[in-house]
Design an enzyme around this catalytic site. Structure first.
Site: not given
Ligand code: F6R
Length: 242
Positions: A73, A142, A144, A149
């Site tokens: 992303d 959440n 994701h 989302e």
């Molecule tokens: C990042 C991504 C997100 C993160 C998720 C967890 O490229 O796709 O889905 O993997 O938000 O983030 P952290 O590792 O910062 O808790």
């Protein structure tokens, strides 16, 4: 059938242990297939993992010279060279320190005029190279994965998303204030993630406890995006710290 059994669960005590276990899976992949197509994520979870890959590459144990990479992303509305872009993150933690070729690096290009076309092209590029061999994921509080989302259709491909308030709040730790956190992003979809051949998901710390427990409950629902993984046949979840 207990769907949670299709997932390989690896519990660790320390963040560094999680990073090592994950790095070893990627090292094995690179040793078996030097021209692997790898899927990368950003965030706090994989930083230690990237450090290990850099270390092993600089020691000459692995090479990225034939690797093609796709990131999950990228924010929309953040300049590519900004400290906040995921491109900058990847350069800082991995790309600038290993022998990967610039032409083999793919991140969704959110700088282009036609973002819808960019999503189609991104998906097409993954398809052209026969798909992603090994995908790294984190998980949001959440549920994701990527920026998919709650409520994202399971058949979604790379698309533009509006970030939830909860995700913007969590990610505001990297910005001056929540107002500065982008409202939109481009993300690989749930189907794009499910199309990858193998997946490693990292989840460490108290804040991930609920998400991991929910995943363990085995209920597959679009309201909890990561639950799609219960229908994937090659997922390893490395988790701990709670
Ligand atoms: C990042 C991504 C997100 C993160 C998720 C967890 O490229 O796709 O889905 O993997 O938000 O983030 P952290 O590792 O910062 O808790």
């Amino acid at each position: 059938m207990d769907v949670t059994k299709t997932i390989k669960w690896i519990k660790v005590d320390l963040y560094n242990e999680m990073s090592t276990v994950a790095a070893n899976i990627f090292i094995k992949q690179l040793n078996e297939k030097p021209d692997s197509v790898l899927g990368f994520a950003t965030g706090a979870s994989p930083i230690g993992f990237y450090k290990q890959l850099v270390h092993h590459c600089q020691n000459g144990e692995i090479s990225f010279s034939q690797v093609v990479s796709f990131n999950l992303d990228e924010y929309i509305g953040v300049p590519a060279n900004s400290q906040m872009s995921y491109k900058t993150y990847m350069k800082e933690y991995l790309f600038d320190h290993v022998d990967i070729k610039d032409d083999n690096i793919y991140l969704p290009n959110s700088q282009t005029e036609d973002l819808v076309q960019e999503c189609t092209d991104y998906e097409e590029n993954i398809k052209k190279i026969n798909g992603i061999d090994l995908q790294l994921l984190g998980i949001g509080v959440n549920g994701h994965i990527g920026f998919n989302e709650p409520g994202t259709p399971f058949d979604s491909l790379t698309h533009i998303v509006e970030l939830s308030e909860s995700t913007r709040m969590v990610n505001s730790r990297y910005f001056n204030s929540i107002e500065d956190v982008p409202t939109h992003a481009i993300t690989m979809g749930i189907q794009s993630i499910m199309n990858t051949k193998a997946i490693v998901l990292l989840a460490f710390g108290e804040s991930k406890r609920d998400a991991i427990n929910r995943l363990r409950s085995g209920i597959v629902t679009e309201e909890f995006p990561a639950s799609c993984l219960l229908n994937h046949e090659n997922v390893t979840i490395i988790y701990g710290g709670f």
